[in-house]
Write an enzyme that holds these catalytic residues in place. Sequence first.
Site, mmCIF file in Angstrom:
data_model
loop_
_atom_site.group_PDB
_atom_site.id
_atom_site.type_symbol
_atom_site.label_atom_id
_atom_site.label_comp_id
_atom_site.label_asym_id
_atom_site.label_seq_id
_atom_site.Cartn_x
_atom_site.Cartn_y
_atom_site.Cartn_z
ATOM 1 C CE LYS A 1 -4.231 1.098 2.567
ATOM 2 N NZ LYS A 1 -4.817 0.984 3.908
HETATM 3 C C1 E4P Z 1 -8.170 1.937 4.252
HETATM 4 O O1 E4P Z 1 -7.410 1.201 3.718
HETATM 5 C C2 E4P Z 1 -7.906 2.645 5.515
HETATM 6 O O2 E4P Z 1 -7.171 1.784 6.351
HETATM 7 C C3 E4P Z 1 -9.143 2.991 6.280
HETATM 8 O O3 E4P Z 1 -10.316 2.591 5.613
HETATM 9 C C4 E4P Z 1 -9.182 4.362 6.848
HETATM 10 O O4 E4P Z 1 -10.389 4.534 7.543
HETATM 11 P P1 E4P Z 1 -10.636 5.723 8.595
HETATM 12 O O5 E4P Z 1 -10.933 6.951 7.813
HETATM 13 O O6 E4P Z 1 -11.831 5.268 9.375
HETATM 14 O O7 E4P Z 1 -9.396 5.835 9.413
#
Ligand code: E4P
Length: 218
Positions: free
Chosen positions: A83
Amino acid sequence: MKIFIDTGNFKEIEALVPLGIIDGVTTNPTLMAKEGGDPKQILKKICDLVQGPVSGEVVATDYEGMVREGRDLASISEHIVVKVPFTQAGVRACKTLSGEGLRVNVTLCFSPTQALIAAKVGATYISPFVGRLDDIATPGMELIRDIAEIYGNYQFKTEILVASTRGPMHIVEAAKMGADICTCPPAVIDSLFNHPLTDIGLKKFLADWEKAQGAATR
Ligand code: E4P
């Protein structure tokens, strides 16, 4: 539509996997920091359990560092997806890592142009953050609609991974728009199961059954 769990917590994943609806996992530095311990070991355990795509995020911010970290993460397991954040260095790293045959999830996407660029450099997944857009009074799901239209126009293979989901309506809308994946915190996955009429109906079925059993034995 595939469902991923958005957590770095092994126990939470272990509890949900037996349901048979979990197709993968996403993590991020915030989620991994909560767990403590060795992130690579945790990711390895998650990969072995889930046997599906598990996103592990780089923390380097320069191109060389991201590529180095991405290769290192990918060496943990064949299930790892690297990622990278949507920055110019991240886009460049995505191009390099995708070119090496690694799967890349481009994260922190907040606009259709970012999604277009990620697709052009061969991202396997684009992660638009719908909840964080809602938080600033910008309809997050409109971004999903725009990306789906753009990707459809050019038959990009990049999958739309709806991220930062906060409740069941994000999942319903994503499914109606044909998004490929939703990644959900465990509480959101739980919420997909709930309906009061199911609970009331089951209670009544069982009460009627018990009543009939009682009558038969009298
Ligand atoms: C996605 O890959 C992220 O880890 C995640 O969905 C972020 O979510 P949040 O905005 O609730 O922190």
